[in-house]
Scaffold this active site. Sequence first.
Site, PDB file in Angstrom:
ATOM      1  N   MET A  29       0.851  -1.188   0.000  1.00 28.59           N
ATOM      2  CA  MET A  29       0.000   0.000   0.000  1.00 28.59           C
ATOM      3  C   MET A  29       0.894   1.248   0.000  1.00 28.59           C
ATOM      4  O   MET A  29       0.467   2.325   0.417  1.00 28.59           O
ATOM      5  CB  MET A  29      -0.944  -0.008   1.204  1.00 28.59           C
ATOM      6  CG  MET A  29      -1.881  -1.224   1.185  1.00 28.59           C
ATOM      7  SD  MET A  29      -3.423  -0.982   2.096  1.00 28.59           S
ATOM      8  CE  MET A  29      -2.820  -0.718   3.739  1.00 28.59           C
ATOM      9  N   ASP A  34      12.136  -0.153   4.934  1.00 26.62           N
ATOM     10  CA  ASP A  34      13.103  -1.228   4.664  1.00 26.62           C
ATOM     11  C   ASP A  34      12.464  -2.612   4.688  1.00 26.62           C
ATOM     12  O   ASP A  34      12.964  -3.540   4.045  1.00 26.62           O
ATOM     13  CB  ASP A  34      14.248  -1.183   5.687  1.00 26.62           C
ATOM     14  CG  ASP A  34      15.213  -0.046   5.364  1.00 26.62           C
ATOM     15  OD1 ASP A  34      15.047   0.597   4.297  1.00 26.62           O
ATOM     16  OD2 ASP A  34      16.120   0.202   6.183  1.00 26.62           O
ATOM     17  N   HIS A  36       9.521  -3.382   3.385  1.00 27.14           N
ATOM     18  CA  HIS A  36       9.042  -3.607   2.009  1.00 27.14           C
ATOM     19  C   HIS A  36      10.221  -3.909   1.071  1.00 27.14           C
ATOM     20  O   HIS A  36      10.121  -4.754   0.187  1.00 27.14           O
ATOM     21  CB  HIS A  36       8.330  -2.362   1.479  1.00 27.14           C
ATOM     22  CG  HIS A  36       7.055  -2.025   2.175  1.00 27.14           C
ATOM     23  ND1 HIS A  36       6.909  -0.919   2.960  1.00 27.14           N
ATOM     24  CD2 HIS A  36       5.856  -2.669   2.198  1.00 27.14           C
ATOM     25  CE1 HIS A  36       5.667  -0.870   3.435  1.00 27.14           C
ATOM     26  NE2 HIS A  36       5.012  -1.921   2.988  1.00 27.14           N
ATOM     27  N   GLY A 147       4.960  -9.961   3.817  1.00 26.30           N
ATOM     28  CA  GLY A 147       5.728  -9.898   5.057  1.00 26.30           C
ATOM     29  C   GLY A 147       5.118 -10.788   6.129  1.00 26.30           C
ATOM     30  O   GLY A 147       3.895 -10.903   6.246  1.00 26.30           O
ATOM     31  N   LYS A 149       5.182 -10.022   9.121  1.00 25.68           N
ATOM     32  CA  LYS A 149       4.654  -9.165  10.195  1.00 25.68           C
ATOM     33  C   LYS A 149       3.133  -9.282  10.263  1.00 25.68           C
ATOM     34  O   LYS A 149       2.556  -9.343  11.332  1.00 25.68           O
ATOM     35  CB  LYS A 149       5.057  -7.707  10.017  1.00 25.68           C
ATOM     36  CG  LYS A 149       4.696  -6.906  11.272  1.00 25.68           C
ATOM     37  CD  LYS A 149       4.972  -5.466  11.152  1.00 25.68           C
ATOM     38  CE  LYS A 149       3.946  -4.724  10.384  1.00 25.68           C
ATOM     39  NZ  LYS A 149       2.654  -4.559  11.078  1.00 25.68           N
ATOM     40  N   ASP A 150       2.494  -9.321   9.077  1.00 32.29           N
ATOM     41  CA  ASP A 150       1.044  -9.538   9.023  1.00 32.29           C
ATOM     42  C   ASP A 150       0.827 -11.038   8.875  1.00 32.29           C
ATOM     43  O   ASP A 150       0.499 -11.532   7.793  1.00 32.29           O
ATOM     44  CB  ASP A 150       0.443  -8.764   7.853  1.00 32.29           C
ATOM     45  CG  ASP A 150       0.588  -7.270   8.043  1.00 32.29           C
ATOM     46  OD1 ASP A 150      -0.267  -6.672   8.695  1.00 32.29           O
ATOM     47  OD2 ASP A 150       1.597  -6.711   7.568  1.00 32.29           O
ATOM     48  N   SER A 186       4.408   0.857   8.195  1.00 31.00           N
ATOM     49  CA  SER A 186       4.098   2.186   7.661  1.00 31.00           C
ATOM     50  C   SER A 186       3.387   3.025   8.719  1.00 31.00           C
ATOM     51  O   SER A 186       3.424   4.250   8.686  1.00 31.00           O
ATOM     52  CB  SER A 186       3.214   2.067   6.420  1.00 31.00           C
ATOM     53  OG  SER A 186       3.847   1.241   5.475  1.00 31.00           O
TER      54      SER A 186
HETATM   55  O1  PAF Z   1      -0.142  -5.784   3.707  1.00 32.62           O
HETATM   56  C1  PAF Z   1      -0.558  -4.864   2.966  1.00 32.62           C
HETATM   57  O2  PAF Z   1       0.143  -3.867   2.725  1.00 32.62           O
HETATM   58  C2  PAF Z   1      -1.945  -4.973   2.368  1.00 32.62           C
HETATM   59  O3  PAF Z   1      -2.831  -5.602   3.231  1.00 32.62           O
HETATM   60  C3  PAF Z   1      -1.953  -5.656   0.973  1.00 32.62           C
HETATM   61  C4  PAF Z   1      -1.486  -7.094   1.068  1.00 32.62           C
HETATM   62  C5  PAF Z   1      -1.055  -4.889   0.012  1.00 32.62           C
HETATM   63  C6  PAF Z   1      -3.369  -5.671   0.401  1.00 32.62           C
HETATM   64  O4  PAF Z   1      -3.879  -4.389   0.242  1.00 32.62           O
END
Ligand code: PAF
Length: 278
Positions: A29, A34, A36, A147, A149-150, A186
Amino acid sequence: MILRTLPLLRRAVDNFRARKATIALVPTMGALHDGHLSLVRLAKRRAERVIVSIFVNPTQFAPTEDFGSYPRTWKADLAKLAAEKVDAIWHPDVKTMYPDGFATRIVPEGAATAGLEDRFRPHFFGGVATVVGKLFTQCRPDVAVFGEKDFQQLRVVAQMARDLDLGVRVIGSKTVRERDGLAMSSRNVYLSVEQRRAAPELFRAMKQSAARMRAGDGFTAALAAGTAIIRQAGFALDYLEVRHAETLAPAASVEDAPLRILVAARLGTTRLIDNMAV
Ligand code: PAF
């Protein structure tokens, strides 16, 4: 190469495919940090062409959440991706992703209903699955990097790719942390100086709970120790739990391994999530 329309994206993907190149997608998004960039570097090792998507997806935000104020740092993002030499940046607008009359949603189950993030953000995984499903069909990648992290999101997206035969291998990438342990996000820019100082306590709490579990303590006592650290640091705790790392089913003892500790907590209005292997 910045692509903003579906015909241009299709042409670029056709072109990669005509050259028999494998494709990796890194969905983001924007507001790139770093963490990403480590996803991008992993993607480059796994495929010959890398597409990074930048799209702040409205359907994964509740009306009360921060869609409007979510950090948007387009110029800085472009400079970072240019330095990584990615092959394409897919940057659709909302109308391209959700044209008037859009009426189809992916509703994930399994890990998406594990009682973690879904308990606090019931709209979230439907929005994520729908947009990621679209990104996969638009970009037609061989692999996609998300990632760790999620963590719940990673599990949901991997299951969706399998269940719907999307032909995409979903790869998780290790969480990148600041020197003091705070997971890069972010949303860290929302933290005040004082909150930023307190934020790494989340990591310390997970480490403490994980260490006690490894040492043979009961899970209830181990999680209570982590909870105390989190509350002491001024967080409002949404959850601190230990789950099976693949299914995210509740875990009661080390017999249920592999295990993952997952946490979500709020400092003021900023909500942080993190996780760690036990
Ligand atoms: O993790 C994210 O940044 C968002 O949930 C994603 C996977 C880009 C979907 O919008």
